[in-house]
Design a protein around this motif. Structure first.
Motif, PDB file in Angstrom:
ATOM      1  N   GLY A 104       2.138   4.280   8.331  1.00 34.81           N
ATOM      2  CA  GLY A 104       1.472   4.661   9.564  1.00 34.81           C
ATOM      3  C   GLY A 104       1.969   6.024  10.000  1.00 34.81           C
ATOM      4  O   GLY A 104       2.190   6.917   9.168  1.00 34.81           O
ATOM      5  N   SER A 141     -14.792   2.948   4.713  1.00 35.02           N
ATOM      6  CA  SER A 141     -13.991   2.780   5.925  1.00 35.02           C
ATOM      7  C   SER A 141     -12.630   3.439   5.734  1.00 35.02           C
ATOM      8  O   SER A 141     -12.122   3.517   4.614  1.00 35.02           O
ATOM      9  CB  SER A 141     -13.780   1.292   6.236  1.00 35.02           C
ATOM     10  N   GLY A 143      -8.630   3.287   7.195  1.00 31.41           N
ATOM     11  CA  GLY A 143      -7.615   2.657   8.016  1.00 31.41           C
ATOM     12  C   GLY A 143      -6.914   3.724   8.835  1.00 31.41           C
ATOM     13  O   GLY A 143      -6.251   4.602   8.286  1.00 31.41           O
ATOM     14  N   THR A 145      -4.401   5.011  11.973  1.00 32.07           N
ATOM     15  CA  THR A 145      -3.290   4.697  12.866  1.00 32.07           C
ATOM     16  C   THR A 145      -2.880   5.967  13.592  1.00 32.07           C
ATOM     17  O   THR A 145      -2.759   7.032  12.978  1.00 32.07           O
ATOM     18  CB  THR A 145      -2.089   4.139  12.073  1.00 32.07           C
ATOM     19  N   VAL A 166     -11.369   2.362  11.187  1.00 28.28           N
ATOM     20  CA  VAL A 166     -10.926   1.026  11.573  1.00 28.28           C
ATOM     21  C   VAL A 166      -9.463   1.137  11.976  1.00 28.28           C
ATOM     22  O   VAL A 166      -8.621   1.542  11.177  1.00 28.28           O
ATOM     23  CB  VAL A 166     -11.085   0.015  10.427  1.00 28.28           C
ATOM     24  N   ILE A 168      -5.748   0.350  12.560  1.00 25.41           N
ATOM     25  CA  ILE A 168      -4.739  -0.519  11.966  1.00 25.41           C
ATOM     26  C   ILE A 168      -3.428  -0.286  12.710  1.00 25.41           C
ATOM     27  O   ILE A 168      -2.985   0.861  12.834  1.00 25.41           O
ATOM     28  CB  ILE A 168      -4.538  -0.223  10.464  1.00 25.41           C
ATOM     29  N   GLU A 170       0.495   0.006  13.548  1.00 28.03           N
ATOM     30  CA  GLU A 170       1.595   0.569  12.759  1.00 28.03           C
ATOM     31  C   GLU A 170       2.297  -0.506  11.925  1.00 28.03           C
ATOM     32  O   GLU A 170       2.550  -0.317  10.735  1.00 28.03           O
ATOM     33  CB  GLU A 170       2.605   1.240  13.703  1.00 28.03           C
ATOM     34  N   ASP A 172       1.206  -3.193  10.751  1.00 28.61           N
ATOM     35  CA  ASP A 172       0.334  -3.894   9.807  1.00 28.61           C
ATOM     36  C   ASP A 172      -0.052  -3.052   8.602  1.00 28.61           C
ATOM     37  O   ASP A 172      -0.817  -3.519   7.740  1.00 28.61           O
ATOM     38  CB  ASP A 172      -0.954  -4.345  10.517  1.00 28.61           C
ATOM     39  N   ARG A 173       0.473  -1.824   8.532  1.00 35.50           N
ATOM     40  CA  ARG A 173       0.010  -0.937   7.463  1.00 35.50           C
ATOM     41  C   ARG A 173       0.313  -1.472   6.064  1.00 35.50           C
ATOM     42  O   ARG A 173      -0.529  -1.384   5.161  1.00 35.50           O
ATOM     43  CB  ARG A 173       0.633   0.451   7.626  1.00 35.50           C
ATOM     44  N   TYR A 176      -2.023  -4.327   5.263  1.00 32.55           N
ATOM     45  CA  TYR A 176      -3.354  -3.730   5.092  1.00 32.55           C
ATOM     46  C   TYR A 176      -3.489  -3.130   3.694  1.00 32.55           C
ATOM     47  O   TYR A 176      -4.481  -3.370   2.979  1.00 32.55           O
ATOM     48  CB  TYR A 176      -3.561  -2.663   6.174  1.00 32.55           C
ATOM     49  N   HIS A 177      -2.485  -2.359   3.291  1.00 34.47           N
ATOM     50  CA  HIS A 177      -2.553  -1.697   1.993  1.00 34.47           C
ATOM     51  C   HIS A 177      -2.451  -2.698   0.855  1.00 34.47           C
ATOM     52  O   HIS A 177      -3.101  -2.550  -0.194  1.00 34.47           O
ATOM     53  CB  HIS A 177      -1.451  -0.641   1.884  1.00 34.47           C
TER      54      HIS A 177
END
Length: 306
Positions: A104, A141, A143, A145, A166, A168, A170, A172-173, A176-177
């Motif tokens: 992030g 899309s 992600g 931050t 979208v 995201i 910090e 949750d990065r 997410y990845h």
């Protein structure tokens, strides 16, 4: 006459991502003031996608740019940011965005300390580094931050590139990845493994056989989720699953190769998820697991009695 709010953009890293995003920002009438390119491939990419943009040293790019786009490998990002901070390169009010999925804005703390604005803009797309990626961005899309006050700026940049932002968090990065890597990278491995097996049985063009099947499976999965699941696991067909794993073990000469390992792991996961969602009865799930455990044991199964 330039649109209001147009920025001087510097691209650090003319890899497949950096060059394409630079071209997208240029198409939105931002001025790309410089690009860093070390390898012959990156220089050629810069010439193709960013014609007329000077290839400059990194410090010169940071000095000239109002928006610095850091499109470098994950492991290089932190040292690069810190190194530029030691040189006093970051400027108050400057926008500094990286394209890493894993990180992030925390990794850009030296940027924040210098009074610049950190942003994380990760495109959820695989890149070829060619102009066709610009069209693909329109269905992509990002992600995104950023600090709450700066999030609209990050979102606006993504929209200008034709994509959808979208937000995201910090924290949750990494997850997410991981989701993107699991879905995209492992898909490539699965396709390669399936192609290898088809070539093993004499199919000369496995991509022609797999293409319609995989495209339909992906479209159905995206549209209908796990209710689109088909095949022997979804049917609770333990005999077929057992036969598959036995054939794969024989192909590997009795040892666990990567295809067998992947089949066993994915079959277990599929059975577990199908059971938890009511697509299989508990006894069917147990039957699948027994079949997999038997074929996953060391050595062949004992001969059955008469």
């Amino acid at each position: 006459m330039a649109k209001p709010g147009r920025l001087g953009v510097g691209i650090i890293g003319a890899g497949k991502v950096g060059a394409v995003l630079g071209a997208a920002l240029r198409a939105a009438e931002h001025a790309v003031v410089g690009v860093s390119a070390v390898s012959d491939a990156s220089r050629e990419r810069a010439e193709t996608l960013l014609p007329g943009v000077p290839v400059l040293d990194i410090q010169d790019i940071v000095e000239r740019a109002e928006l610095v786009l850091l499109a470098v490998p994950d492991d290089a990002l932190g040292p690069l940011v810190q190194g530029l901070a030691k040189l006093g390169a970051w400027q108050p009010g400057q926008l500094v965005a990286h394209t890493s999925g894993r990180f992030g804005v925390g990794i850009l703390h030296p940027v924040r300390a210098a009074g610049a604005v950190p942003l994380a803009l990760h495109p959820a797309m695989t890149f070829t580094g060619m102009s066709l990626d610009l069209t693909r961005l329109l269905d992509c899309s990002f992600g995104v931050t950023a600090d709450p006050a700066m999030l609209p700026i990050a979102q606006a940049l993504v929209v200008e590139m034709g994509a959808e932002p979208v937000a995201i968090a910090e924290g949750d990065r990494v997850l997410y990845h991981a989701a993107l890597a699991h879905g995209s990278n492992h898909l490539v491995t699965l396709v390669a493994q399936a192609s290898e097996l088809l070539r093993e049985v004499g199919v000369d063009a496995p991509e022609r056989m797999l293409g319609p099947l995989l495209r339909a499976s992906l479209e159905n999965a995206l549209a209908s989720g796990e209710s689109a699941l088909t095949g022997p696991v979804a049917r609770g067909d333990a005999g077929t699953v057992s036969a598959h794993s036995e054939a794969l073990r024989e192909l590997d000469g009795g040892s666990g190769g990567d295809i067998l390992d992947a089949y066993l792991a994915m079959a277990r996961a599929t059975a577990r998820r199908a059971g938890s969602r009511g697509l299989l009865k508990p006894e069917q799930v147990q039957g699948i697991h027994r079949a997999l455990e038997a074929r996953d044991a060391d050595g062949p199964l004992p001969e059955e009695g008469p």
